[in-house]
Design a protein around this motif. Structure first.
Motif, PDB file in Angstrom:
ATOM      1  N   GLY A 288       0.925  -1.046   0.087  1.00 14.35           N
ATOM      2  CA  GLY A 288       0.386   0.068   0.047  1.00 14.35           C
ATOM      3  C   GLY A 288       1.130   1.346  -0.190  1.00 14.35           C
ATOM      4  N   ARG A 289       1.791   1.125  -0.603  1.00 15.61           N
ATOM      5  CA  ARG A 289       2.370   2.612  -0.878  1.00 15.61           C
ATOM      6  C   ARG A 289       3.146   3.196  -2.292  1.00 15.61           C
ATOM      7  NH1 ARG A 289       7.917   1.336  -1.138  1.00 15.61           N
ATOM      8  NH2 ARG A 289       9.352   2.452   0.265  1.00 15.61           N
ATOM      9  N   PRO A 290       3.340   3.911  -2.379  1.00 20.37           N
ATOM     10  CA  PRO A 290       3.585   4.164  -3.915  1.00 20.37           C
ATOM     11  C   PRO A 290       4.862   3.529  -4.823  1.00 20.37           C
ATOM     12  CG  PRO A 290       3.962   6.850  -2.699  1.00 20.37           C
ATOM     13  CD  PRO A 290       3.881   5.269  -1.831  1.00 20.37           C
ATOM     14  N   VAL A 291       4.452   3.187  -5.997  1.00 19.75           N
ATOM     15  CA  VAL A 291       5.456   2.530  -6.769  1.00 19.75           C
ATOM     16  C   VAL A 291       6.884   3.140  -6.780  1.00 19.75           C
ATOM     17  CG1 VAL A 291       4.485   3.422  -9.604  1.00 19.75           C
ATOM     18  CG2 VAL A 291       5.341   1.379  -8.633  1.00 19.75           C
ATOM     19  N   ASP A 292       7.942   2.488  -6.409  1.00 23.04           N
ATOM     20  CA  ASP A 292       9.087   3.360  -6.352  1.00 23.04           C
ATOM     21  C   ASP A 292      10.393   2.467  -7.274  1.00 23.04           C
ATOM     22  OD1 ASP A 292      11.312   4.049  -5.489  1.00 23.04           O
ATOM     23  OD2 ASP A 292      10.706   4.680  -3.208  1.00 23.04           O
ATOM     24  N   PHE A 293       9.735   2.417  -8.698  1.00 25.77           N
ATOM     25  CA  PHE A 293      10.759   1.563  -9.069  1.00 25.77           C
ATOM     26  C   PHE A 293      12.210   1.834  -8.602  1.00 25.77           C
ATOM     27  CE2 PHE A 293      14.363   1.203 -12.211  1.00 25.77           C
ATOM     28  CZ  PHE A 293      14.400  -0.060 -13.044  1.00 25.77           C
ATOM     29  N   ASP A 294      12.758   3.421  -8.169  1.00 25.08           N
ATOM     30  CA  ASP A 294      14.490   3.522  -8.264  1.00 25.08           C
ATOM     31  C   ASP A 294      15.480   3.019  -6.615  1.00 25.08           C
ATOM     32  OD1 ASP A 294      14.695   5.791 -10.644  1.00 25.08           O
ATOM     33  OD2 ASP A 294      13.721   7.400  -9.420  1.00 25.08           O
ATOM     34  N   ALA A 295      13.559   2.563  -5.687  1.00 29.42           N
ATOM     35  CA  ALA A 295      14.045   1.620  -4.571  1.00 29.42           C
ATOM     36  C   ALA A 295      14.568   0.545  -5.021  1.00 29.42           C
ATOM     37  CB  ALA A 295      13.038   2.293  -3.469  1.00 29.42           C
ATOM     38  N   VAL A 296      14.421  -0.033  -6.080  1.00 32.14           N
ATOM     39  CA  VAL A 296      14.708  -1.593  -6.363  1.00 32.14           C
ATOM     40  C   VAL A 296      16.526  -1.640  -6.428  1.00 32.14           C
ATOM     41  CG1 VAL A 296      14.214  -3.497  -7.542  1.00 32.14           C
ATOM     42  CG2 VAL A 296      12.553  -1.788  -7.133  1.00 32.14           C
ATOM     43  N   HIS A 297      16.609  -2.804  -5.544  1.00 36.75           N
ATOM     44  CA  HIS A 297      17.923  -3.452  -6.308  1.00 36.75           C
ATOM     45  C   HIS A 297      18.090  -3.898  -7.035  1.00 36.75           C
ATOM     46  CE1 HIS A 297      22.262  -4.405  -4.818  1.00 36.75           C
ATOM     47  NE2 HIS A 297      22.092  -5.558  -4.967  1.00 36.75           N
ATOM     48  N   VAL A 298      18.844  -4.208  -7.919  1.00 33.19           N
ATOM     49  CA  VAL A 298      19.549  -4.648  -9.290  1.00 33.19           C
ATOM     50  C   VAL A 298      20.049  -5.528 -10.190  1.00 33.19           C
ATOM     51  CG1 VAL A 298      18.637  -4.823 -11.148  1.00 33.19           C
ATOM     52  CG2 VAL A 298      16.890  -3.189 -10.025  1.00 33.19           C
ATOM     53  N   GLU A 299      20.349  -7.321  -9.432  1.00 37.18           N
ATOM     54  CA  GLU A 299      21.441  -7.345  -9.995  1.00 37.18           C
ATOM     55  C   GLU A 299      20.935  -8.898 -11.196  1.00 37.18           C
ATOM     56  OE1 GLU A 299      23.582  -9.436  -7.465  1.00 37.18           O
ATOM     57  OE2 GLU A 299      23.413  -7.116  -5.857  1.00 37.18           O
TER      58      GLU A 299
END
Length: 428
Positions: A217-228
């Protein structure tokens, strides 16, 4: 008689053509479930001459997809163009502003601009539906947003990219290295000519950002995703994982605690007993954990014309029935902060190629000891004095920041011949 729901489809690639085919092939059963017929009446695509294996006779054709939003005879827009910018974003924005419901399969657009589009949909009081954006034919969106609406969801784990799952499966079953398995996936059409979005984890991260927004229930936040991604995973790592009782999967993991929301995509070692361990090939899986329902496991095809079209049509049936759910499943958002990867805590697999000489293991374990990292096991087979040998270490639960510092110290040792391989162990 109720008037048919008039649908316009923008983008006639694999998914768009699949939607037309499904609606025609299953017209009667769709009408029975929707309470009215659903008919495609207008389309838009760049190439009018391409053979898509389906008749487009009698459909209104627009070269500019945005023009579909202004067609008064169109009730719903289906966007299957793709991409986070350009025509897809312009069309969805124009359709919502014009008060037309939108169905999209565009995970990149939702992950990056989802908050803005949700606000526009709410302002116009029309649905923005996206079941097809995550895990293809698996009804993951409805399961989390609606089926588990009475639960406090604590964790969502997923195999969210079929290309990576196919490659890792081939590496395990046939002993192939990454490059060879990728080449085969491209020949079979499971991977694009430029596989970056898939193998570097970006596609999975787009989908995880969407799932996290729905689950917590929070705003979508792609920048917060750690990606490997999976480029650094070797056949040796996969073989050693099997010996240790694990399988390597590229997972998207979103978890919620008092500290906040952690979202990460990376290769994981998962116990062979875990539900996702046996999900192979191009299949996807989504595992949601709720405080009352416990663990719910969904498995199915995550891409392709049929599965993705199935998800698109499920949204069209909801719209035809007048079912309207808030885009992110809630009328207001929580203020939970994002938790950075440096604060992650878990167990680790570490593989080193070292010169076989006295004192090397002491130097390595000393670096881990100084970082407060406790070893669980070590594998070193055979001796080859003066030559390179693999050494495998697994740890007890440790802090990511401490592991990174220790890894830098280990990589700097002159006896360590190549960058250490690190894979996180998930023991849910």
């Amino acid at each position: 008689m109720t008037r048919p729901l008039a649908v316009a489809v923008a983008g006639l690639g694999t998914v768009g053509a699949g939607v037309l085919g499904l609606l025609r092939q299953n017209a009667e059963i769709v009408a029975a479930r929707a309470g009215r017929r659903i008919a495609v009446t207008a389309v838009s695509s760049r190439d009018r001459t391409r053979d898509r294996g389906i008749s487009l006779d009698g459909l209104r054709w627009y070269d500019d997809p945005v023009a579909l939003a202004n067609d008064p005879a169109v009730d719903v827009i289906v966007e299957t163009i793709g991409g986070s910018e350009g025509p897809a974003r312009a069309l969805i924005g124009a359709a919502l502003a014009a008060g037309k419901p939108v169905v999209t399969a565009n995970k990149a657009l939702l992950a990056i601009h989802g908050a803005e589009l949700a606000e526009l949909a709410a302002k116009s009081a029309v649905p923005l539906a996206f079941e097809a954006a995550v895990a293809g034919g698996i009804p993951a969106i409805k399961a989390i947003r609606e089926g588990l609406a009475g639960n406090r969801i604590t964790r969502v784990t997923g195999i969210l990219n079929g290309t990576c799952n196919y490659i890792l499966t081939q590496m395990r079953e046939r002993g192939r290295e990454f490059a060879e398995a990728l080449s085969e996936a491209q020949k079979l059409g499971y991977a694009e000519a430029d596989p970056t979005f898939d193998v570097d984890g970006i596609d999975a991260a787009h989908k995880l950002a969407i799932l996290a927004a729905l689950a917590f229930g929070r705003p979508v936040d792609f920048d917060a995703v750690h990606v490997e991604g999976i480029r650094a995973v070797s056949a040796l790592d996969i073989k050693l994982a099997e010996e240790l009782g694990y399988r390597i999967k590229l997972l998207g993991i979103a978890s919620c605690s008092e500290a906040g929301v952690e979202t990460r995509v990376h290769p994981c070692m998962v116990p062979v007993s875990h539900p996702v361990a046996t999900v192979d090939g191009v299949f996807n899986a989504v595992v949601a954990e709720g405080d009352h329902v416990g663990r719910v496991v969904l498995v199915g095809r995550g891409a392709g014309a049929g599965p993705t079209a199935s998800a698109v049509v499920s949204d069209l049936v909801d719209i035809a029935r007048g079912r309207h759910t808030p885009v992110w499943g809630a009328e207001s958002f929580s203020a939970l902060p994002s938790v950075g990867m440096e604060r992650h805590s878990g167990a680790y697999y570490l593989r080193l190629m070292v010169v076989d000489r006295p004192g090397v293991i002491a130097d390595v374990t000393g670096a881990l000891r100084d970082g407060g990292i406790s070893l669980e096991s070590m594998i070193q087979r055979g001796r080859a004095p003066g030559e390179a040998v693999p050494v495998v270490l697994t740890t007890h639960e440790s802090r990511e920041a401490a592991m990174r510092e220790a890894l830098a110290r280990i990589a700097a040792l002159d006896a360590v011949l190549e960058p250490p391989a690190l894979i996180r162990i998930e023991n849910p």
